[in-house]
Motif scaffolding. Sequence first.
Motif, PDB file in Angstrom:
ATOM      1  N   ARG A 104       0.866  -1.184   0.000  1.00 30.98           N
ATOM      2  CA  ARG A 104       0.000   0.000   0.000  1.00 30.98           C
ATOM      3  C   ARG A 104       0.891   1.219   0.000  1.00 30.98           C
ATOM      4  NH1 ARG A 104      -2.402  -3.772   3.041  1.00 30.98           N
ATOM      5  NH2 ARG A 104      -1.046  -3.262   4.789  1.00 30.98           N
ATOM      6  N   SER A 105       0.481   2.249  -0.676  1.00 29.12           N
ATOM      7  CA  SER A 105       1.283   3.457  -0.777  1.00 29.12           C
ATOM      8  C   SER A 105       1.630   3.991   0.610  1.00 29.12           C
ATOM      9  CB  SER A 105       0.529   4.526  -1.577  1.00 29.12           C
ATOM     10  OG  SER A 105       1.311   5.693  -1.686  1.00 29.12           O
ATOM     11  N   GLY A 106       2.908   4.206   0.845  1.00 30.43           N
ATOM     12  CA  GLY A 106       3.361   4.716   2.129  1.00 30.43           C
ATOM     13  C   GLY A 106       3.641   3.643   3.159  1.00 30.43           C
ATOM     14  N   ASP A 107       3.282   2.394   2.846  1.00 31.13           N
ATOM     15  CA  ASP A 107       3.508   1.286   3.770  1.00 31.13           C
ATOM     16  C   ASP A 107       4.954   0.811   3.645  1.00 31.13           C
ATOM     17  OD1 ASP A 107       3.297  -0.815   5.493  1.00 31.13           O
ATOM     18  OD2 ASP A 107       1.450  -1.614   4.624  1.00 31.13           O
ATOM     19  N   THR A 108       5.519   0.354   4.766  1.00 28.62           N
ATOM     20  CA  THR A 108       6.906  -0.122   4.727  1.00 28.62           C
ATOM     21  C   THR A 108       7.014  -1.532   4.137  1.00 28.62           C
ATOM     22  OG1 THR A 108       6.688  -0.913   7.008  1.00 28.62           O
ATOM     23  CG2 THR A 108       7.590   1.293   6.690  1.00 28.62           C
ATOM     24  N   ALA A 109       5.928  -2.301   4.186  1.00 31.69           N
ATOM     25  CA  ALA A 109       5.958  -3.667   3.649  1.00 31.69           C
ATOM     26  C   ALA A 109       6.040  -3.614   2.123  1.00 31.69           C
ATOM     27  CB  ALA A 109       4.712  -4.432   4.087  1.00 31.69           C
ATOM     28  N   VAL A 110       6.949  -4.410   1.561  1.00 36.54           N
ATOM     29  CA  VAL A 110       7.153  -4.398   0.116  1.00 36.54           C
ATOM     30  C   VAL A 110       7.111  -5.813  -0.449  1.00 36.54           C
ATOM     31  CG1 VAL A 110       8.498  -2.268   0.123  1.00 36.54           C
ATOM     32  CG2 VAL A 110       9.669  -4.469   0.373  1.00 36.54           C
ATOM     33  N   VAL A 111       6.886  -5.881  -1.745  1.00 31.96           N
ATOM     34  CA  VAL A 111       6.863  -7.146  -2.480  1.00 31.96           C
ATOM     35  C   VAL A 111       7.764  -7.002  -3.695  1.00 31.96           C
ATOM     36  CG1 VAL A 111       5.443  -8.751  -3.814  1.00 31.96           C
ATOM     37  CG2 VAL A 111       4.529  -7.723  -1.726  1.00 31.96           C
ATOM     38  N   THR A 112       8.488  -8.059  -4.019  1.00 33.84           N
ATOM     39  CA  THR A 112       9.315  -8.075  -5.223  1.00 33.84           C
ATOM     40  C   THR A 112       8.761  -9.130  -6.175  1.00 33.84           C
ATOM     41  OG1 THR A 112      11.294  -7.371  -4.011  1.00 33.84           O
ATOM     42  CG2 THR A 112      11.640  -8.415  -6.151  1.00 33.84           C
TER      43      THR A 112
END
Length: 208
Positions: A104-112
């Motif tokens: 989610r925009s601004g969230d620290t969690a990321v996916v590659t």
Amino acid sequence: MTTMAAPNKQTTAGAALSSRRAFRASQERSLWYYLKVSLGTSLLILTAAVAVAIVALPAVVGGTALTVLTQSMEPGLPPGSLVVIRPTPVDEIAVGDVITYQIRSGDTAVVTHRVTSKTFTEGEVTFITKGDNNDVVDPNPVKPVQIRGSLWYSLPLLGWINTALNGDNRAIVLAVVAGSLFAYAAWRFVGGIREERTPRADAQPPHA
């Protein structure tokens, strides 16, 4: 008349044996010394290479080193892989590229995940992504504001080291590594001086 006593055979044989032993001991010391130097140099190069891959190169391009935690990108990026992403203009991202984006925009969690399609709708671009090991695409389109970068390079297993170096551990471990490299360099310098000052045994084996 001047006479000279014949050399004692036992004395001559004993001296030759002692000389051979000294030569063999010198060779063994030399081999052990070069083995230690080779191992130390290899460790130094390996440590420096890891530091460059995890810290230096990402910093040069303003990128980020991340660790793959799930199996969604197997077999190319299994868990534990180090992935280094770098900022990439949205118009340069193409289908087939691997990108890292915020869930989610601004969230620290990321996916590659890998880009499977790129869509333009009313002047806005969005991306559909999918893990190589997943059966279906990701549920939500990815907007440019969510994208942190595209994959630059990856290295197996080094992601676990990167994870260990995160947070406060990074400064501590890097300080220890830097100190160890400095100590090794100092040891090699002092050892080189001692080696030059230490008399060496004959380079050639003694004759019987």
